[in-house]
Design an enzyme around this catalytic site. Structure first.
Site, PDB file in Angstrom:
ATOM      1  N   GLU A   6       2.839   8.720 -14.934  1.00 15.84           N
ATOM      2  CA  GLU A   6       1.608   8.254 -14.270  1.00 15.84           C
ATOM      3  C   GLU A   6       1.928   7.372 -13.065  1.00 15.84           C
ATOM      4  O   GLU A   6       1.058   6.631 -12.600  1.00 15.84           O
ATOM      5  CB  GLU A   6       0.720   7.502 -15.273  1.00 15.84           C
ATOM      6  CG  GLU A   6       0.280   8.312 -16.484  1.00 15.84           C
ATOM      7  CD  GLU A   6      -0.663   9.464 -16.159  1.00 15.84           C
ATOM      8  OE1 GLU A   6      -1.256   9.471 -15.075  1.00 15.84           O
ATOM      9  OE2 GLU A   6      -0.779  10.379 -16.993  1.00 15.84           O
ATOM     10  N   HIS A  66      -1.927   1.081 -18.672  1.00 17.35           N
ATOM     11  CA  HIS A  66      -2.638   2.235 -19.232  1.00 17.35           C
ATOM     12  C   HIS A  66      -2.278   2.359 -20.707  1.00 17.35           C
ATOM     13  O   HIS A  66      -1.111   2.219 -21.073  1.00 17.35           O
ATOM     14  CB  HIS A  66      -2.258   3.512 -18.469  1.00 17.35           C
ATOM     15  CG  HIS A  66      -2.666   4.764 -19.175  1.00 17.35           C
ATOM     16  ND1 HIS A  66      -3.977   5.124 -19.343  1.00 17.35           N
ATOM     17  CD2 HIS A  66      -1.937   5.734 -19.783  1.00 17.35           C
ATOM     18  CE1 HIS A  66      -4.034   6.261 -20.009  1.00 17.35           C
ATOM     19  NE2 HIS A  66      -2.813   6.650 -20.298  1.00 17.35           N
ATOM     20  N   HIS A  86      -4.051   3.861 -24.905  1.00 16.04           N
ATOM     21  CA  HIS A  86      -4.973   4.744 -25.624  1.00 16.04           C
ATOM     22  C   HIS A  86      -5.659   3.993 -26.771  1.00 16.04           C
ATOM     23  O   HIS A  86      -5.408   4.293 -27.938  1.00 16.04           O
ATOM     24  CB  HIS A  86      -4.211   5.947 -26.203  1.00 16.04           C
ATOM     25  CG  HIS A  86      -3.397   6.725 -25.202  1.00 16.04           C
ATOM     26  ND1 HIS A  86      -2.320   7.510 -25.553  1.00 16.04           N
ATOM     27  CD2 HIS A  86      -3.506   6.838 -23.853  1.00 16.04           C
ATOM     28  CE1 HIS A  86      -1.804   8.082 -24.478  1.00 16.04           C
ATOM     29  NE2 HIS A  86      -2.486   7.684 -23.429  1.00 16.04           N
ATOM     30  N   GLU A 103     -19.042 -12.311 -24.908  1.00 18.46           N
ATOM     31  CA  GLU A 103     -17.998 -12.542 -23.905  1.00 18.46           C
ATOM     32  C   GLU A 103     -17.873 -11.413 -22.880  1.00 18.46           C
ATOM     33  O   GLU A 103     -17.340 -11.635 -21.796  1.00 18.46           O
ATOM     34  CB  GLU A 103     -16.648 -12.646 -24.606  1.00 18.46           C
ATOM     35  CG  GLU A 103     -16.534 -13.817 -25.535  1.00 18.46           C
ATOM     36  CD  GLU A 103     -15.613 -14.881 -24.970  1.00 18.46           C
ATOM     37  OE1 GLU A 103     -14.430 -14.554 -24.830  1.00 18.46           O
ATOM     38  OE2 GLU A 103     -16.088 -15.974 -24.657  1.00 18.46           O
ATOM     39  N   HIS A 130      -9.111  10.126 -23.537  1.00 22.08           N
ATOM     40  CA  HIS A 130      -7.706   9.817 -23.248  1.00 22.08           C
ATOM     41  C   HIS A 130      -7.388   8.338 -23.458  1.00 22.08           C
ATOM     42  O   HIS A 130      -6.560   8.006 -24.297  1.00 22.08           O
ATOM     43  CB  HIS A 130      -7.360  10.251 -21.814  1.00 22.08           C
ATOM     44  CG  HIS A 130      -5.906  10.096 -21.481  1.00 22.08           C
ATOM     45  ND1 HIS A 130      -5.185  10.992 -20.746  1.00 22.08           N
ATOM     46  CD2 HIS A 130      -5.036   9.114 -21.795  1.00 22.08           C
ATOM     47  CE1 HIS A 130      -3.934  10.589 -20.647  1.00 22.08           C
ATOM     48  NE2 HIS A 130      -3.814   9.434 -21.269  1.00 22.08           N
TER      49      HIS A 130
HETATM   50  O1  2HA Z   1       2.734   7.919 -20.676  1.00 18.09           O
HETATM   51  O2  2HA Z   1      -0.106   7.923 -21.633  1.00 18.09           O
HETATM   52  O3  2HA Z   1      -1.200   9.470 -19.801  1.00 18.09           O
HETATM   53  C1  2HA Z   1       2.032   8.810 -21.465  1.00 18.09           C
HETATM   54  C2  2HA Z   1       0.605   8.748 -21.135  1.00 18.09           C
HETATM   55  C3  2HA Z   1       0.106   9.698 -20.142  1.00 18.09           C
HETATM   56 ZN    ZN Z   2      -2.190   8.225 -21.442  1.00 19.37          ZN
END
Ligand code: 2HA
Ligand code: ZN
Length: 270
Positions: free
Chosen positions: A116, A139, A141, A169, A210
């Site tokens: 990414e 980033h 999940h 909050e 995602h």
């Molecule tokens: O790095 O999360 O979106 C792996 C991920 C790709």
């Molecule tokens: Zn990801």
């Protein structure tokens, strides 16, 4: 030279990704982080004239030429970072108008930075324009935010308002709200532009089915943003199917705005 493993950003990043794994937000090789470093500080830990290897990026980002980033490696597992930071992380300097990244430290098994990387670099450019002190793009999940993208409208205003209503909050922590991207394929340069575009107006970008992108001035701020939104999503999922007797009203949120001197995103409150 000082010991690079003692550098603040590395110590903090190792702690943060370990914590993210413990939260269940980064299964397998899920998630990636990039942190803009201060070159003069970095120079106390590394000889900046020594380039280990040059890695093509596949995109252009002249705005970032010469800037150094601490990044997680592609295919690396957050759960393993604490045991071998030098294998799982890298420090790169953006060169040749962004077309290459010069590896200055880490990725000792010959690996590459996160898939990414384009999204991260474009997001740094977008956030630095809004806030010259922005340093971190993160980033991951998170379970509840991800689940929420299956059952809630992806309209940005509606999604934001629901999160704000779940904990007092929220409107304080992310008054600009969260932006939302539809499901799309990950890891391509074209897609790299999409989170960055959304980062122009918010530090949080939910990516349907995602995960989420967050941005901030330091790791605590960025992690804290995601943690707060994720908690709100968890509360939502606990109550979404039950009859609501009350919620945090727009009137309540206007009171929070006044009390804490924050301004919710224009047009998001009635
Ligand atoms: O790095 O999360 O979106 C792996 C991920 C790709
Ligand atoms: Zn990801």
């Amino acid at each position: 030279m000082k010991d690079i493993l003692q550098m603040n950003e590395i110590v903090e990043l190792v702690r943060m990704v370990t914590n993210m794994y413990a939260h269940g937000w980064d299964e397998r090789n899920g998630g990636n982080v990039s942190v803009l470093l201060d070159e003069s500080e970095l120079g106390q830990y590394l000889d900046l004239s020594k380039v280990i290897r040059t890695i093509p990026t596949g995109f252009e980002a002249p705005e970032l030429e010469g800037k150094c980033f601490l990044v997680t490696g592609t295919g690396k597992y957050f759960k393993n970072v604490q045991y071998d930071p030098a294998k799982n992380l890298g420090i790169v300097r953006v060169a040749d108008k962004g077309r290459t990244a010069e590896l200055l430290w880490g990725l000792t098994d010959g690996g590459k930075f996160t898939s990414e990387f384009p999204a991260h670099m474009m997001s740094h450019i977008a956030r630095l324009k809004e806030d010259p002190k922005n340093r971190v793009i993160l980033h991951c999940h998170p379970n509840n935010l991800l689940a929420m993208t299956f059952v809630h409208s992806l309209d940005e205003k509606e999604f934001t308002r629901t999160l704000w209503q779940m904990c007092t909050e929220c409107v304080l922590v992310f008054p600009e709200g969260v932006n939302v991207l539809p499901w799309m394929v990950c890891g391509t340069n074209e897609i790299g532009m999409a989170p960055a575009e959304k980062m122009k107006t918010a530090r949080l970008v939910v990516w349907a089915q995602h995960g989420i992108y967050g941005a901030g001035r330091d790791m605590d701020e960025t992690f804290g943003l995601i943690e707060t939104a994720e908690k709100a999503a968890e509360v939502y999922l606990k109550i979404a199917h039950l009859p609501w007797k009350q919620t945090i009203t727009d009137e309540d949120m206007h009171q929070i705005e006044k009390r804490f001197n924050v301004k919710a995103r224009e047009g998001y409150l009635n």
